[in-house]
Design a protein around this motif. Sequence first.
Motif, PDB file in Angstrom:
ATOM      1  N   THR A  53      89.254  46.527  43.334  1.00  0.00           N
ATOM      2  CA  THR A  53      88.712  46.998  44.363  1.00  0.00           C
ATOM      3  C   THR A  53      88.411  46.095  45.302  1.00  0.00           C
ATOM      4  OG1 THR A  53      86.574  47.119  43.347  1.00  0.00           O
ATOM      5  CG2 THR A  53      87.820  49.203  43.107  1.00  0.00           C
ATOM      6  N   LEU A  54      88.597  46.354  46.674  1.00  0.00           N
ATOM      7  CA  LEU A  54      88.283  45.513  47.607  1.00  0.00           C
ATOM      8  C   LEU A  54      86.992  45.760  48.531  1.00  0.00           C
ATOM      9  CD1 LEU A  54      92.003  44.844  49.245  1.00  0.00           C
ATOM     10  CD2 LEU A  54      90.833  43.284  47.406  1.00  0.00           C
ATOM     11  N   PRO A  55      86.220  44.747  48.602  1.00  0.00           N
ATOM     12  CA  PRO A  55      85.062  45.044  49.546  1.00  0.00           C
ATOM     13  C   PRO A  55      85.152  45.449  51.049  1.00  0.00           C
ATOM     14  CG  PRO A  55      85.138  42.709  49.144  1.00  0.00           C
ATOM     15  CD  PRO A  55      86.106  43.266  48.628  1.00  0.00           C
ATOM     16  N   TYR A  56      84.364  46.168  51.655  1.00  0.00           N
ATOM     17  CA  TYR A  56      84.683  46.471  52.986  1.00  0.00           C
ATOM     18  C   TYR A  56      84.993  45.333  53.870  1.00  0.00           C
ATOM     19  CZ  TYR A  56      83.426  51.506  52.557  1.00  0.00           C
ATOM     20  OH  TYR A  56      83.319  52.840  52.132  1.00  0.00           O
ATOM     21  N   PHE A  57      85.817  45.421  55.025  1.00  0.00           N
ATOM     22  CA  PHE A  57      86.195  44.460  55.887  1.00  0.00           C
ATOM     23  C   PHE A  57      85.159  44.622  57.144  1.00  0.00           C
ATOM     24  CE2 PHE A  57      88.355  43.291  59.998  1.00  0.00           C
ATOM     25  CZ  PHE A  57      88.436  41.938  59.845  1.00  0.00           C
ATOM     26  N   LEU A  58      84.468  43.652  57.676  1.00  0.00           N
ATOM     27  CA  LEU A  58      83.594  43.814  58.813  1.00  0.00           C
ATOM     28  C   LEU A  58      84.314  43.463  60.035  1.00  0.00           C
ATOM     29  CD1 LEU A  58      80.193  42.498  57.154  1.00  0.00           C
ATOM     30  CD2 LEU A  58      81.059  44.872  57.252  1.00  0.00           C
ATOM     31  N   ASP A  59      84.488  44.494  60.715  1.00  0.00           N
ATOM     32  CA  ASP A  59      85.246  44.406  61.942  1.00  0.00           C
ATOM     33  C   ASP A  59      84.250  43.897  63.039  1.00  0.00           C
ATOM     34  OD1 ASP A  59      86.970  44.199  64.174  1.00  0.00           O
ATOM     35  OD2 ASP A  59      87.334  46.526  64.004  1.00  0.00           O
ATOM     36  N   GLN A  66      81.694  46.817  62.635  1.00  0.00           N
ATOM     37  CA  GLN A  66      82.205  48.055  61.984  1.00  0.00           C
ATOM     38  C   GLN A  66      82.800  47.656  60.673  1.00  0.00           C
ATOM     39  OE1 GLN A  66      82.701  50.966  64.380  1.00  0.00           O
ATOM     40  NE2 GLN A  66      83.066  52.131  62.492  1.00  0.00           N
ATOM     41  N   PRO A  67      82.245  48.579  59.801  1.00  0.00           N
ATOM     42  CA  PRO A  67      82.819  48.150  58.164  1.00  0.00           C
ATOM     43  C   PRO A  67      84.071  49.090  58.055  1.00  0.00           C
ATOM     44  CG  PRO A  67      80.493  49.572  58.166  1.00  0.00           C
ATOM     45  CD  PRO A  67      81.241  49.343  59.632  1.00  0.00           C
ATOM     46  N   ILE A  68      85.151  48.417  57.725  1.00  0.00           N
ATOM     47  CA  ILE A  68      86.485  49.187  57.422  1.00  0.00           C
ATOM     48  C   ILE A  68      86.746  49.282  55.982  1.00  0.00           C
ATOM     49  CG2 ILE A  68      88.825  49.345  58.039  1.00  0.00           C
ATOM     50  CD1 ILE A  68      88.213  47.980  60.508  1.00  0.00           C
ATOM     51  N   ARG A  69      87.038  50.245  55.394  1.00  0.00           N
ATOM     52  CA  ARG A  69      87.320  50.448  54.067  1.00  0.00           C
ATOM     53  C   ARG A  69      88.908  50.021  53.674  1.00  0.00           C
ATOM     54  NH1 ARG A  69      88.308  54.275  49.504  1.00  0.00           N
ATOM     55  NH2 ARG A  69      89.010  55.892  50.818  1.00  0.00           N
ATOM     56  N   ILE A  70      88.983  49.017  52.713  1.00  0.00           N
ATOM     57  CA  ILE A  70      90.299  48.598  52.318  1.00  0.00           C
ATOM     58  C   ILE A  70      90.740  49.151  51.066  1.00  0.00           C
ATOM     59  CG2 ILE A  70      91.982  46.889  52.421  1.00  0.00           C
ATOM     60  CD1 ILE A  70      90.173  45.242  54.438  1.00  0.00           C
ATOM     61  N   PHE A 100      98.565  48.055  50.719  1.00  0.00           N
ATOM     62  CA  PHE A 100      97.036  48.387  51.344  1.00  0.00           C
ATOM     63  C   PHE A 100      96.907  49.560  52.129  1.00  0.00           C
ATOM     64  CE2 PHE A 100      97.581  43.660  50.563  1.00  0.00           C
ATOM     65  CZ  PHE A 100      96.733  43.581  49.675  1.00  0.00           C
ATOM     66  N   LYS A 101      95.847  50.007  52.228  1.00  0.00           N
ATOM     67  CA  LYS A 101      95.530  51.178  53.354  1.00  0.00           C
ATOM     68  C   LYS A 101      94.084  50.642  53.811  1.00  0.00           C
ATOM     69  CE  LYS A 101      95.348  56.227  54.230  1.00  0.00           C
ATOM     70  NZ  LYS A 101      96.156  57.319  53.913  1.00  0.00           N
ATOM     71  N   VAL A 102      94.505  50.504  54.981  1.00  0.00           N
ATOM     72  CA  VAL A 102      93.287  50.084  55.840  1.00  0.00           C
ATOM     73  C   VAL A 102      92.575  51.285  56.548  1.00  0.00           C
ATOM     74  CG1 VAL A 102      92.254  48.442  57.731  1.00  0.00           C
ATOM     75  CG2 VAL A 102      94.082  47.583  56.219  1.00  0.00           C
ATOM     76  N   PHE A 103      91.423  51.682  56.373  1.00  0.00           N
ATOM     77  CA  PHE A 103      90.946  53.012  56.998  1.00  0.00           C
ATOM     78  C   PHE A 103      90.137  52.728  58.168  1.00  0.00           C
ATOM     79  CE2 PHE A 103      91.467  53.800  52.234  1.00  0.00           C
ATOM     80  CZ  PHE A 103      91.898  54.975  52.389  1.00  0.00           C
ATOM     81  N   ARG A 104      91.155  52.356  59.238  1.00  0.00           N
ATOM     82  CA  ARG A 104      90.498  52.006  60.168  1.00  0.00           C
ATOM     83  C   ARG A 104      90.605  53.222  61.335  1.00  0.00           C
ATOM     84  NH1 ARG A 104      94.568  49.307  64.503  1.00  0.00           N
ATOM     85  NH2 ARG A 104      95.622  51.192  63.864  1.00  0.00           N
ATOM     86  N   ILE A 166      91.519  39.560  52.801  1.00  0.00           N
ATOM     87  CA  ILE A 166      91.985  40.233  51.792  1.00  0.00           C
ATOM     88  C   ILE A 166      92.547  39.062  50.820  1.00  0.00           C
ATOM     89  CG2 ILE A 166      94.343  41.245  50.958  1.00  0.00           C
ATOM     90  CD1 ILE A 166      94.013  43.157  53.109  1.00  0.00           C
ATOM     91  N   LYS A 167      93.099  37.831  51.271  1.00  0.00           N
ATOM     92  CA  LYS A 167      93.398  36.638  50.481  1.00  0.00           C
ATOM     93  C   LYS A 167      92.055  36.063  49.960  1.00  0.00           C
ATOM     94  CE  LYS A 167      97.509  35.367  52.892  1.00  0.00           C
ATOM     95  NZ  LYS A 167      98.218  34.521  53.554  1.00  0.00           N
ATOM     96  N   ASP A 168      91.095  36.091  50.605  1.00  0.00           N
ATOM     97  CA  ASP A 168      89.901  35.465  49.903  1.00  0.00           C
ATOM     98  C   ASP A 168      89.356  36.229  48.613  1.00  0.00           C
ATOM     99  OD1 ASP A 168      89.876  33.426  51.800  1.00  0.00           O
ATOM    100  OD2 ASP A 168      88.270  34.272  53.178  1.00  0.00           O
TER     101      ASP A 168
END
Length: 459
Positions: A53-59, A66-70, A100-104, A166-168
């Motif tokens: 599982t990946l943590p949210y990406f903060l846009d 904007q937190p984006i689910r990945i 990946f799916k990025v829920f943007r 994602i890489k981090d």
Amino acid sequence: MAQVCGLGLPLVLLVLPMVGTSMPGTVVRLNKAALSYVSEIGKAPLQRALKVTLPYFLDRSGEVLQPIRIQILNVHVLHFHLKFIADFGVRLLGASKFDFKVFRVPEPLELTMPVVLLADVRVAQGPIQTPMVSISACSSFFGNISTLDGSNSSSPALLVLLQKHIKDVLRNKLCLSISNLVQALNVHLGTLIGLNPVGPESQIRYSMVSVPTITNDYISLDINAVLFLLGKPIILPVDTTPFMLPYHVGTKGTMATVGLSQDLFDSALLLLQKAGSLNLDITGQLDSDDNPLNTSALGQLIPEVAHQFPESMPVVLKVRLGATPIVTLHTNNATLRLQPFIEVLAAASNSAFQSLFSLDVVVNLSLQLFVSKVKLQGTTSVLGDVQLTVASSNVGSIDMDQVHTLMGAVFEKPLLDHLNALLGLGIALPNLVNLHYASPKVFVYEGYVVVSSGLSYQH
Ligand SMILES: *[C@@H]1O[C@H](CO)[C@@H](O)[C@H](O)[C@H]1NC(C)=O
Ligand SMILES: *[C@@H]1O[C@H](CO)[C@@H](O)[C@H](O)[C@H]1NC(C)=O
Ligand SMILES: *[C@@H]1O[C@H](CO)[C@@H](O)[C@H](O)[C@H]1NC(C)=O
Ligand SMILES: *[C@@H]1O[C@H](CO)[C@@H](O)[C@H](O)[C@H]1NC(C)=O
Ligand SMILES: *[C@@H]1O[C@H](CO)[C@@H](O)[C@H](O)[C@H]1NC(C)=O
């Protein structure tokens, strides 16, 4: 002097169980083909393990954070390769593609990225005498991320940020996940030392007695067996020699080459003999049609029997194995030598039994061995003549030439049936839960037996 002894004794006790043990040896050698099989069946679990599982990406591009689910949609392991590293263990190489799916908002984005994984798995001897695996080094290499469906609504800047995020995350998570997957194997490898029943009151237990030998071509495990009767170990009367498995034996290119020492066979036979499993009573009443066991039949050959039993009485043969059967292993030829003692008794009128005479018997048997699932089984047939000599007689002198034919016919088949039923039960080979030998072939060599086999994991 007493001081020296006092110090010396515990040392001897510590060393003794390691050196002078009479534990029959087996060697299990896993060849390159076994690694190919592991990589084949390991692909699906690896893919599942990598789907972390990946943590949210903060846009931060907009006015508000904007937190984006990945989510990882799919992991395809395209190429999974395992190879031996001498004196160390196994190297794992996996080439994969992550989707990946990025829920943007307003519309989601689908991305793909190639990932290469490299891990070194150390194979060692665990504290409970089982093989133990652990990850000693692991790294992941990432390719560039790209959009999956050629969707074009992303800004290159966002893609760069997403890729870094994602890489981090994956850099840490993937190796941790692989490490957990490998660690979990140890529970399975631990089942090597489980007790396997041999008979109703007997068991066999295997354990890995030294660190594995690892070359670029195979891993070889020294696995000793202990047989138990009523919970007590069966110890061979003579000191056993350590068993070594020569390299070029069995089938070439097979997954597993299992060497079984003469000691293992000797122990198994000693167990059968001590348990009394080889003893049997052959009675004349059971099968009255074709069983010539009665005093009138014997009386025709031995006058004194006819004299003592004017009326025909049933006869019983008590077959007892006082001496341990001897197995001899020559190239392509396994033989078994039994030396039963047979007491011939007749039913007296008052339902007691009266001993007529007894015989020392020597019978040579040819032994065919085969493996089914995880068990080594055998079947025998009589080789040459059965040797009978009179041990004692209560009915005067016995003309052995006459009695030989009758006695041979009477006890040979029941003894063989009984023995084959026992050998048919078989004895478990070194094994793990859910892992079976597949298309095994048995080879007999001078002083040892080799099982060449594929492996089959039953989920
Ligand atoms: C990834 O993209 C960068 C910049 O476009 C490029 O320099 C690099 O070679 C690419 N790497 C791979 C593995 O394609
Ligand atoms: C993708 O976007 C660029 C500009 O952002 C545009 O020039 C190009 O035609 C677009 N391609 C597709 C396939 O929509
Ligand atoms: C004794 O055995 C013989 C066969 O050897 C058989 O013919 C005979 O009927 C038997 N006698 C009795 C009384 O069972
Ligand atoms: C196996 O060995 C036994 C005893 O040495 C011998 O009698 C027998 O003929 C041999 N069989 C084969 C197939 O070589
Ligand atoms: C059994 O085999 C041994 C060894 O090959 C031989 O010496 C012996 O004579 C054989 N005995 C019988 C009864 O066949």
